[in-house]
Design a protein around this motif. Structure first.
Motif, mmCIF file in Angstrom:
data_model
loop_
_atom_site.group_PDB
_atom_site.id
_atom_site.type_symbol
_atom_site.label_atom_id
_atom_site.label_comp_id
_atom_site.label_asym_id
_atom_site.label_seq_id
_atom_site.Cartn_x
_atom_site.Cartn_y
_atom_site.Cartn_z
ATOM 1 N N LEU A 157 2.484 11.310 2.196
ATOM 2 C CA LEU A 157 2.399 10.514 0.972
ATOM 3 C C LEU A 157 2.818 9.070 1.236
ATOM 4 O O LEU A 157 2.087 8.123 0.911
ATOM 5 C CB LEU A 157 3.286 11.117 -0.122
ATOM 6 N N ALA A 158 3.976 8.906 1.869
ATOM 7 C CA ALA A 158 4.472 7.558 2.142
ATOM 8 C C ALA A 158 3.503 6.804 3.044
ATOM 9 O O ALA A 158 3.160 5.639 2.796
ATOM 10 C CB ALA A 158 5.845 7.628 2.793
ATOM 11 N N GLY A 159 3.020 7.493 4.098
ATOM 12 C CA GLY A 159 2.095 6.854 5.039
ATOM 13 C C GLY A 159 0.818 6.409 4.347
ATOM 14 O O GLY A 159 0.367 5.279 4.520
ATOM 15 N N SER A 160 0.256 7.286 3.530
ATOM 16 C CA SER A 160 -1.001 6.948 2.849
ATOM 17 C C SER A 160 -0.815 5.759 1.916
ATOM 18 O O SER A 160 -1.642 4.845 1.875
ATOM 19 C CB SER A 160 -1.505 8.133 2.032
ATOM 20 N N LEU A 161 0.292 5.762 1.165
ATOM 21 C CA LEU A 161 0.527 4.666 0.226
ATOM 22 C C LEU A 161 0.721 3.349 0.978
ATOM 23 O O LEU A 161 0.167 2.310 0.594
ATOM 24 C CB LEU A 161 1.748 4.963 -0.657
ATOM 25 N N LEU A 162 1.481 3.397 2.075
ATOM 26 C CA LEU A 162 1.721 2.176 2.849
ATOM 27 C C LEU A 162 0.428 1.641 3.459
ATOM 28 O O LEU A 162 0.171 0.433 3.435
ATOM 29 C CB LEU A 162 2.732 2.442 3.968
ATOM 30 N N ILE A 163 -0.387 2.545 3.987
ATOM 31 C CA ILE A 163 -1.639 2.112 4.611
ATOM 32 C C ILE A 163 -2.574 1.517 3.558
ATOM 33 O O ILE A 163 -3.215 0.490 3.788
ATOM 34 C CB ILE A 163 -2.296 3.284 5.371
ATOM 35 N N THR A 164 -2.624 2.157 2.383
ATOM 36 C CA THR A 164 -3.465 1.623 1.309
ATOM 37 C C THR A 164 -2.992 0.220 0.911
ATOM 38 O O THR A 164 -3.795 -0.703 0.761
ATOM 39 C CB THR A 164 -3.425 2.534 0.068
ATOM 40 N N LEU A 165 -1.683 0.071 0.777
ATOM 41 C CA LEU A 165 -1.124 -1.233 0.421
ATOM 42 C C LEU A 165 -1.443 -2.271 1.501
ATOM 43 O O LEU A 165 -1.873 -3.391 1.206
ATOM 44 C CB LEU A 165 0.394 -1.115 0.229
ATOM 45 N N GLY A 166 -1.246 -1.859 2.760
ATOM 46 C CA GLY A 166 -1.513 -2.768 3.869
ATOM 47 C C GLY A 166 -2.969 -3.211 3.887
ATOM 48 O O GLY A 166 -3.284 -4.392 4.078
ATOM 49 N N LEU A 167 -3.856 -2.251 3.645
ATOM 50 C CA LEU A 167 -5.281 -2.558 3.668
ATOM 51 C C LEU A 167 -5.645 -3.498 2.512
ATOM 52 O O LEU A 167 -6.449 -4.427 2.660
ATOM 53 C CB LEU A 167 -6.072 -1.245 3.558
ATOM 54 N N TRP A 168 -5.008 -3.262 1.367
ATOM 55 C CA TRP A 168 -5.260 -4.126 0.211
ATOM 56 C C TRP A 168 -4.807 -5.558 0.513
ATOM 57 O O TRP A 168 -5.525 -6.526 0.227
ATOM 58 C CB TRP A 168 -4.547 -3.577 -1.028
ATOM 59 N N LEU A 169 -3.632 -5.697 1.127
ATOM 60 C CA LEU A 169 -3.146 -7.035 1.491
ATOM 61 C C LEU A 169 -4.101 -7.694 2.488
ATOM 62 O O LEU A 169 -4.428 -8.868 2.368
ATOM 63 C CB LEU A 169 -1.737 -6.951 2.095
ATOM 64 N N PHE A 170 -4.546 -6.891 3.450
ATOM 65 C CA PHE A 170 -5.484 -7.407 4.447
ATOM 66 C C PHE A 170 -6.768 -7.923 3.797
ATOM 67 O O PHE A 170 -7.263 -8.997 4.119
ATOM 68 C CB PHE A 170 -5.803 -6.294 5.452
ATOM 69 N N MET A 171 -7.272 -7.147 2.845
ATOM 70 C CA MET A 171 -8.545 -7.512 2.216
ATOM 71 C C MET A 171 -8.429 -8.732 1.299
ATOM 72 O O MET A 171 -9.420 -9.414 1.041
ATOM 73 C CB MET A 171 -9.087 -6.341 1.390
ATOM 74 N N THR A 172 -7.230 -8.982 0.758
ATOM 75 C CA THR A 172 -7.097 -10.075 -0.198
ATOM 76 C C THR A 172 -6.414 -11.307 0.393
ATOM 77 O O THR A 172 -6.486 -12.380 -0.185
ATOM 78 C CB THR A 172 -6.285 -9.635 -1.442
ATOM 79 N N ARG A 173 -5.730 -11.149 1.560
ATOM 80 C CA ARG A 173 -4.949 -12.268 2.071
ATOM 81 C C ARG A 173 -5.499 -12.897 3.346
ATOM 82 O O ARG A 173 -5.159 -14.026 3.666
ATOM 83 C CB ARG A 173 -3.499 -11.834 2.337
ATOM 84 N N THR A 174 -6.292 -12.150 4.104
ATOM 85 C CA THR A 174 -6.737 -12.696 5.392
ATOM 86 C C THR A 174 -8.206 -13.129 5.323
ATOM 87 O O THR A 174 -8.972 -12.633 4.494
ATOM 88 C CB THR A 174 -6.608 -11.646 6.520
ATOM 89 N N ASP A 175 -8.562 -14.048 6.193
ATOM 90 C CA ASP A 175 -9.948 -14.514 6.257
ATOM 91 C C ASP A 175 -10.913 -13.381 6.585
ATOM 92 O O ASP A 175 -11.988 -13.286 6.008
ATOM 93 C CB ASP A 175 -10.086 -15.601 7.336
ATOM 94 N N THR A 176 -10.516 -12.526 7.534
ATOM 95 C CA THR A 176 -11.396 -11.429 7.919
ATOM 96 C C THR A 176 -11.581 -10.468 6.748
ATOM 97 O O THR A 176 -12.696 -10.024 6.465
ATOM 98 C CB THR A 176 -10.837 -10.686 9.144
ATOM 99 N N GLY A 177 -10.481 -10.177 6.041
ATOM 100 C CA GLY A 177 -10.569 -9.296 4.877
ATOM 101 C C GLY A 177 -11.483 -9.884 3.815
ATOM 102 O O GLY A 177 -12.328 -9.189 3.229
ATOM 103 N N LYS A 178 -11.339 -11.178 3.576
ATOM 104 C CA LYS A 178 -12.187 -11.832 2.576
ATOM 105 C C LYS A 178 -13.652 -11.832 3.043
ATOM 106 O O LYS A 178 -14.566 -11.659 2.244
ATOM 107 C CB LYS A 178 -11.717 -13.259 2.324
ATOM 108 N N ALA A 179 -13.842 -12.021 4.345
ATOM 109 C CA ALA A 179 -15.209 -12.010 4.873
ATOM 110 C C ALA A 179 -15.837 -10.630 4.675
ATOM 111 O O ALA A 179 -17.029 -10.519 4.371
ATOM 112 C CB ALA A 179 -15.212 -12.397 6.348
ATOM 113 N N ILE A 180 -15.027 -9.577 4.808
ATOM 114 C CA ILE A 180 -15.538 -8.218 4.573
ATOM 115 C C ILE A 180 -16.013 -8.095 3.131
ATOM 116 O O ILE A 180 -17.102 -7.581 2.849
ATOM 117 C CB ILE A 180 -14.450 -7.158 4.877
#
Ligand SMILES: Nc1ncnc2c1ncn2[C@@H]1O[C@H](COP(=O)(O)OP(=O)(O)O)[C@@H](O)[C@H]1O
Ligand SMILES: [Mg+2]
Lengths: 300, 245
Positions: A157-180
């Motif tokens: 549970l903790a791992g899944s939530l952390l990974i989801t959060l991390g991925l969300w930050l990646f998609m909204t904060r980094t250039d590569t995430g935004k490019a995706i």
């Protein structure tokens, strides 16, 4: 209780709550697998049929790292997640992308082909035997009063939530995430600002594969692996994706929990074999009443 | 005098020679010659389906030409990637805008500077918001929720984020109200005064010719007419065949 001659048992609220709580833990893993599927769908607009076989392959990687080198399955995440990313990236860039010439309907078939190849290779090299990782802590856990949760469930549970959060930050904060995100909704516009669309396709495929690799690490202490291991999980993950809304992150997370809880309650009331039917019923109901899913956008 | 099928003499920023391009079995461009000099506004006219957008897509590397050369700043860019072409300063603001509807105005602009460093990005962002204050007011709004005029501004602003040396604008006034069309042409004039070269594809023939230094008319797969804007306005053939008068 008796419905149409079918015995439905009655349980105390503790049993039901306990079952639902274990559904939350199971659901978090479904969410993680679904996250990869939904990301690939959102960007490449295809259902990745190889997703299940990649999960199975990751499970073997975790198993052999443990069996061969004695690496703890959770620690193995540090190896299998980057490894999964690279494998997915290269698979998309040099196999799937090359063969399909960017045509979505061919990509779909190619992922199906890749799945068949991986499964047969697994059968050939690893045999059909079940293999499982043994960890000393798999039965330790916390007593929540209504139910006892083992550490592997908590970590999942903790791992899944952390990974989801991390991925969300990646998609909204980094250039590569935004490019995706840019490529997902407007490929040509993305090309015109100088985004290498083929690279972004491969990155998305890589991240999707990294998600199943992480899921494999989290599953390894409680599930045994065999060459057909991926099927059930991906079938369920696909239901999660449809329920949550194709391409939606929040939907994958919410859908994962809904399906996990439903499955566990289904098992409790209908028994091990019939329990999974509840998922199929949900699937059909969504398609009938809300084909865009909980968080999906209506296609334009 | 209007020259017909004249050969190119001056060294230009963009120099297209003998360009052939199309889709599968469809021939769209068949030996197109065209040039844009530094600091010029060049209008590309032609009826619907003449191949203007196809030419633009070929210039920006979205479509591979079958034959011919495209020189930008003296380098042949045929066969290079769209990323390379963007990085070298040729920016194509496409027909239909193609902004990112699911991303905020700010993120759209950031993506415009995808090929530029962080420092350039801040500088270009300041410049874009100076030209389009309305975009700055809507930074957090999703691109897809903007009005047509604002979306067009966003598309041009996004293009400016990568420090273009040549900006290709494909029908920027499409779908805008007459007042906004007027604004759009004023803006193009302003950008040009700041030193930007522009290849302008338009349906508004008179307004385009009014701000353009030179113009080309694309018709039946090749350039049938070219010349200084003032001459074209007087040209009998253009008036008859294209302006319908
Ligand atoms: N993606 C495409 N695939 C096939 N044919 C196309 C495509 N885009 C444009 N065409 C065809 O190419 C011709 C030129 O179109 P286009 O370049 O869009 O003209 P214009 O921009 O001058 O209106 C038209 O006949 C059009 O139907
Ligand atoms: Mg056009």
């Amino acid at each position: 209780m008796d419905i149409l001659g079918f015995q439905i048992p009655t349980y105390g609220w503790q049993t039901v709550t306990g079952s639902a709580i274990s559904g939350v833990f199971l659901g978090s893993i479904y969410a993680l697998v679904a996250l990869g599927l939904t990301l690939i769908y959102g960007v490449l607009h295809i259902i990745n049929f190889a997703h299940g076989s990649l999960l199975m392959l990751s499970m073997y990687a975790v198993f052999f790292l443990w069996a061969g080198l004695g690496i703890d399955p959770y620690l193995a995440m540090l190896l299998v997640v980057p490894g999964g990313y690279l494998f997915g990236y290269v698979l998309q860039r040099s196999v799937i992308g090359q063969v399909s010439h960017g045509r979505d309907e061919i990509i779909l078939l190619v992922t199906l082909g890749v799945a068949i190849v991986i499964e047969n290779a697994a059968l050939f090299f690893f045999s059909a035997d079940e293999r499982s990782v043994q960890v000393p802590y798999d039965l330790d856990g916390l007593d929540l009063g209504v139910t006892f949760v083992v550490y592997p469930e908590l970590v999942a549970l903790a791992g899944s939530l952390l990974i989801t959060l991390g991925l969300w930050l990646f998609m909204t904060r980094t250039d590569t995430g935004k490019a995706i995100r840019a490529v997902a909704k407007e490929r040509e516009g993305a090309r015109l600002v100088g985004i290498n669309v083929e690279h972004i396709f491969a990155v998305s495929f890589g991240i999707g594969t990294a998600c199943v690799a992480a899921a494999a690490s989290l599953l390894a202490p409680t599930y045994a692996v065999h060459p057909q291991f991926g099927y059930l999980f991906v079938l369920i993950a696909f239901t999660v994706v449809v329920l949550g809304g194709m391409g939606s992150f929040v939907g994958a997370l919410a859908g994962g929990f809904v399906i996990g809880i439903t499955e566990q309650l289904g098992r409790l009331y209908l028994g091990e074999s019939l329990g999974l039917i509840t998922i199929s019923v949900i699937f059909i109901l969504i398609l009938l009443f809300r084909p865009t899913g909980l968080f999906g956008q209506t296609p334009h | 005098m209007v020259r017909r099928h004249a050969s190119l003499t001056v060294k230009s920023m963009l120099e297209v020679t003998g360009l052939h391009a199309g889709y599968d079995s469809l021939d769209v461009l068949h030996g197109v010659d065209l040039a844009v000099d530094e600091g010029q506004v060049v209008a590309l006219l032609g009826s619907n389906g003449a191949g203007k957008s196809t030419l633009n897509n070929t210039l920006s590397g979205i479509i591979r030409p079958r034959l011919g050369s495209i020189r930008f700043s003296g380098k042949d860019i045929v066969g290079t990637s769209p990323e390379y072409i963007v990085a070298s300063g040729l920016i194509h603001v496409p027909e239909g805008r193609r902004i990112f509807p699911n991303m905020s105005v700010l993120e759209n602009l950031e993506m415009g500077g995808y090929r530029r460093g962080r420092k350039c990005r801040a500088r270009n962002m300041a410049r874009v918001t100076e030209v389009f204050p309305r975009l700055a007011e809507r930074f957090s709004q999703l691109g897809g929720t903007l009005s047509g005029g604002e979306q067009q501004m966003l598309a041009i602003g996004r293009g400016m984020m990568s420090e273009p040396r040549l900006l290709i604008l494909d029908e920027p006034s499409l779908g805008l109200s007459p007042l906004l069309v007027e604004e759009m042409f004023t803006l193009i004039g302003q950008l040009n005064e700041q030193g930007l070269s522009v290849l302008l594809v338009e349906q508004n023939v008179f307004q385009s010719l009014a701000i353009a230094d030179r113009a080309y008319v694309l018709e039946n797969v090749s350039v049938t007419l070219q010349g200084a804007s003032a001459d074209l306005l007087d040209d009998a053939q253009l008036r008859r065949s294209y302006l319908g008068m």
